[in-house]
Design a protein around this motif. Structure first.
Motif, PDB file in Angstrom:
ATOM      1  N   UNK A 126       6.445   6.279  -1.069  1.00  0.00           N
ATOM      2  CA  UNK A 126       6.731   7.151  -2.206  1.00  0.00           C
ATOM      3  C   UNK A 126       6.690   8.582  -1.651  1.00  0.00           C
ATOM      4  N   UNK A 127       7.818   9.077  -1.163  1.00  0.00           N
ATOM      5  CA  UNK A 127       7.810  10.380  -0.486  1.00  0.00           C
ATOM      6  C   UNK A 127       7.310  11.511  -1.377  1.00  0.00           C
ATOM      7  N   UNK A 128       6.744  12.519  -0.737  1.00  0.00           N
ATOM      8  CA  UNK A 128       6.390  13.736  -1.448  1.00  0.00           C
ATOM      9  C   UNK A 128       7.630  14.354  -2.068  1.00  0.00           C
ATOM     10  N   UNK A 150      10.912   8.662   7.677  1.00  0.00           N
ATOM     11  CA  UNK A 150      12.313   9.079   7.696  1.00  0.00           C
ATOM     12  C   UNK A 150      12.474  10.546   7.323  1.00  0.00           C
ATOM     13  N   UNK A 151      11.569  11.043   6.503  1.00  0.00           N
ATOM     14  CA  UNK A 151      11.638  12.446   6.082  1.00  0.00           C
ATOM     15  C   UNK A 151      11.373  13.404   7.236  1.00  0.00           C
ATOM     16  N   UNK A 166       0.856  -1.185   0.000  1.00  0.00           N
ATOM     17  CA  UNK A 166       0.000   0.000   0.000  1.00  0.00           C
ATOM     18  C   UNK A 166       0.894   1.238   0.000  1.00  0.00           C
ATOM     19  N   UNK A 167       0.665   2.127  -0.942  1.00  0.00           N
ATOM     20  CA  UNK A 167       1.487   3.334  -1.075  1.00  0.00           C
ATOM     21  C   UNK A 167       1.108   4.357  -0.013  1.00  0.00           C
ATOM     22  N   UNK A 168       2.119   4.903   0.662  1.00  0.00           N
ATOM     23  CA  UNK A 168       1.958   6.076   1.511  1.00  0.00           C
ATOM     24  C   UNK A 168       2.980   7.113   1.064  1.00  0.00           C
ATOM     25  N   UNK A 169       2.721   8.375   1.374  1.00  0.00           N
ATOM     26  CA  UNK A 169       3.529   9.469   0.834  1.00  0.00           C
ATOM     27  C   UNK A 169       4.119  10.306   1.964  1.00  0.00           C
ATOM     28  N   UNK A 170       5.180   9.813   2.605  1.00  0.00           N
ATOM     29  CA  UNK A 170       5.766  10.548   3.727  1.00  0.00           C
ATOM     30  C   UNK A 170       6.481  11.832   3.284  1.00  0.00           C
ATOM     31  N   UNK A 171       6.599  12.791   4.226  1.00  0.00           N
ATOM     32  CA  UNK A 171       6.140  12.731   5.614  1.00  0.00           C
ATOM     33  C   UNK A 171       4.616  12.741   5.670  1.00  0.00           C
ATOM     34  N   UNK A 172       4.065  11.848   6.472  1.00  0.00           N
ATOM     35  CA  UNK A 172       2.611  11.706   6.477  1.00  0.00           C
ATOM     36  C   UNK A 172       2.136  11.277   7.855  1.00  0.00           C
ATOM     37  N   UNK A 173       0.889  11.549   8.126  1.00  0.00           N
ATOM     38  CA  UNK A 173       0.191  11.230   9.364  1.00  0.00           C
ATOM     39  C   UNK A 173       0.575   9.829   9.863  1.00  0.00           C
ATOM     40  N   UNK A 229      13.801  17.326  22.989  1.00  0.00           N
ATOM     41  CA  UNK A 229      14.537  18.357  23.721  1.00  0.00           C
ATOM     42  C   UNK A 229      13.650  19.561  24.004  1.00  0.00           C
ATOM     43  N   UNK A 230      12.827  19.934  23.050  1.00  0.00           N
ATOM     44  CA  UNK A 230      11.970  21.107  23.225  1.00  0.00           C
ATOM     45  C   UNK A 230      11.000  20.888  24.378  1.00  0.00           C
ATOM     46  N   UNK A 231      10.435  19.692  24.471  1.00  0.00           N
ATOM     47  CA  UNK A 231       9.519  19.425  25.579  1.00  0.00           C
ATOM     48  C   UNK A 231      10.251  19.456  26.919  1.00  0.00           C
ATOM     49  N   UNK A 232      11.410  18.855  26.959  1.00  0.00           N
ATOM     50  CA  UNK A 232      12.145  18.734  28.214  1.00  0.00           C
ATOM     51  C   UNK A 232      12.713  20.070  28.675  1.00  0.00           C
ATOM     52  N   UNK A 233      13.263  20.851  27.750  1.00  0.00           N
ATOM     53  CA  UNK A 233      14.011  22.043  28.132  1.00  0.00           C
ATOM     54  C   UNK A 233      13.234  23.345  27.940  1.00  0.00           C
ATOM     55  N   UNK A 234      12.243  23.345  27.048  1.00  0.00           N
ATOM     56  CA  UNK A 234      11.476  24.571  26.803  1.00  0.00           C
ATOM     57  C   UNK A 234      10.053  24.484  27.329  1.00  0.00           C
ATOM     58  N   UNK A 235       9.601  23.286  27.700  1.00  0.00           N
ATOM     59  CA  UNK A 235       8.249  23.152  28.229  1.00  0.00           C
ATOM     60  C   UNK A 235       7.170  23.321  27.181  1.00  0.00           C
ATOM     61  N   UNK A 236       7.467  22.884  25.945  1.00  0.00           N
ATOM     62  CA  UNK A 236       6.491  22.945  24.848  1.00  0.00           C
ATOM     63  C   UNK A 236       6.414  21.559  24.209  1.00  0.00           C
ATOM     64  N   UNK A 237       5.225  21.004  24.126  1.00  0.00           N
ATOM     65  CA  UNK A 237       5.041  19.685  23.528  1.00  0.00           C
ATOM     66  C   UNK A 237       4.641  19.841  22.062  1.00  0.00           C
ATOM     67  N   UNK A 238       5.485  19.323  21.181  1.00  0.00           N
ATOM     68  CA  UNK A 238       5.230  19.308  19.746  1.00  0.00           C
ATOM     69  C   UNK A 238       5.175  17.853  19.281  1.00  0.00           C
ATOM     70  N   UNK A 239       4.608  17.636  18.107  1.00  0.00           N
ATOM     71  CA  UNK A 239       4.554  16.267  17.595  1.00  0.00           C
ATOM     72  C   UNK A 239       5.938  15.868  17.081  1.00  0.00           C
ATOM     73  N   UNK A 240       6.274  14.587  17.274  1.00  0.00           N
ATOM     74  CA  UNK A 240       7.607  14.068  16.981  1.00  0.00           C
ATOM     75  C   UNK A 240       7.783  13.843  15.478  1.00  0.00           C
ATOM     76  N   UNK A 241       8.703  14.554  14.877  1.00  0.00           N
ATOM     77  CA  UNK A 241       8.901  14.474  13.436  1.00  0.00           C
ATOM     78  C   UNK A 241       9.166  13.088  12.891  1.00  0.00           C
ATOM     79  N   UNK A 242      10.038  12.259  13.523  1.00  0.00           N
ATOM     80  CA  UNK A 242      10.340  10.948  12.959  1.00  0.00           C
ATOM     81  C   UNK A 242       9.131  10.013  12.863  1.00  0.00           C
TER      82      UNK A 242
END
Length: 384
Positions: A136-138, A355-356, A112-119, A338-351
């Motif tokens: 099949x990356x964007x 891989x993109x 099944x084809x997926x197009x990373x970076x993707x949900x 690092x941003x969550x631990x040191x800046x106190x901001x929770x963002x979604x994890x890129x990896x």
């Protein structure tokens, strides 16, 4: 006529919420990770839910509801898309619908084809359906991201049976062009493959872009496609568990009608009430939200330029999710940790987006400018 941008709720009020966004991390963390927004519900939705509670209307979802008609009207008004109400079938949420459709159109071991970076659930749903991911990356350039149509054609030629399309794309905010979607439909049709299109962010198409429903992109799209959507992202209704599958031709419609009855039984009655109120009565609220998100995407761009000058961010065309490249800062493959631990901001994890996503974060800007400003200022302190 000018539109007054929607105002987010105050932080102290948001912290009284019990959803994932506000209960995953301690109170000193600003949460800009999961796809929930920080606004009061559209008034029509509040009225519909309150009235249901008042009359004790908390039973099972009936086989016929007002949702197909409500979405048909919305799709015509907002997208110029005419749908057949008889080809709308509800389910619990979009990814549940995707999983059931994959089981219906593939065999275990199919690609099944997926197009990373993707949900990230686009990867996980293949584990559930026992299919294999074909990446099949964007394609990316200075103007944004696009589908690699030649790569998709080659993947189908190698035997991939289906593709998961994200339209608009999460996390980049790309609103795919009609021309690209039409060519995708022709490619899939030529190879006898299926396209399952997640269109949950479509109501949040931002000024300057035009959303094209996959099923409406070309005649071939109706023959090979399934669209899944919900009011849940635009109107912040994820906890109410209601989504639906739309088809536009006999073969895909037959596949949906043959899905197990439990697929539809899982739909929440409260979710139906809320979706109908969203699609029938909440255009003005939605326009105000879009006005706020339009401001916020450029506010985020400016804040990053001021406080995190090594960041690379191209504002997207749809939704409230920003894909930000922090590779130049030297914070490793997963800078969100690092941003969550040191800046106190929770963002979604890129990896998690493939891989993109190494060196990237996803930022939810569906909030007020004060919270967004505080979050980026905190991140910027790490860059100094």
């Amino acid at each position: 006529m000018s539109i007054t941008p929607l105002e987010a709720l105050p932080l102290e009020e948001l912290r009284r919420r019990s959803s994932s966004k506000w209960r995953t991390y301690p109170a000193d963390i600003l949460p800009l990770f999961v796809a929930e927004t920080d606004f009061a519900l559209a008034p029509a939705i509040t009225r519909a839910l309150a009235a249901a509670v008042e009359r004790g209307d908390t039973g099972y979802t009936p086989p016929r509801t007002g949702l197909p008609a409500a979405f048909a009207g919305f799709a015509e008004r907002r997208f110029g898309w005419t749908i057949d109400q008889e080809r709308v079938r509800t389910t619990c949420d979009v990814m549940m619908g995707v999983a059931e459709l994959l089981r219906a159109v593939t065999e275990p071991g199919d690609r099944v084809i997926v197009t990373p970076p993707v949900y990230p659930p686009f990867f996980m749903v293949n584990e559930e359906s026992r299919t294999e991911v074909e990446r099949v990356p964007l394609l990316a350039d200075e103007n944004g991201w696009s589908l690699d149509l030649d790569g998709i054609d080659a993947a189908f030629a190698r035997g991939a049976k289906a593709m998961l399309l994200c339209n608009p794309h999460n996390p980049t905010g790309t609103v795919h062009s009609r021309e690209a979607l039409a060519e995708l439909a022709r490619i899939a049709h030529r190879h006898g493959a299926w396209v399952i299109s997640d269109e949950i962010h479509a109501p949040l198409t931002l000024p300057g872009a035009t959303f094209t429903p996959f099923l409406d992109a070309a005649p071939e799209a109706a023959e090979v496609g399934f669209a899944l959507t919900s009011a849940s992202k635009a109107f912040n209704l994820a906890g109410l568990k209601c989504a639906f599958i739309v088809t536009a031709a006999h073969a895909p419609s037959r596949i949906v009608s043959d899905l197990p009855a439990e697929v539809e039984w899982r739909t929440s009655l409260f979710g139906v009430f809320a979706n109908v109120a969203a699609f029938e009565e909440s255009d003005e609220w939605l326009d105000a939200l879009i006005a706020r998100l339009d401001l916020n995407r450029f506010l985020l761009r400016d804040l990053l330029a001021e406080h995190v000058p090594g960041a690379r961010y191209l504002p997207g065309q749809g939704g409230y999710l920003a894909w930000v490249d922090l590779s130049a800062l030297g914070w490793g493959d997963n800078p969100a940790a690092r941003i969550r631990k040191e800046a106190g901001v929770a963002l979604h994890l890129g990896p998690l987006f493939g891989d993109e996503g190494r060196g990237h974060v996803r930022i939810n800007f569906g909030t007020g400018p004060e919270i967004l400003t505080e979050a980026v200022t905190r991140i910027g302190a790490l860059a100094r």
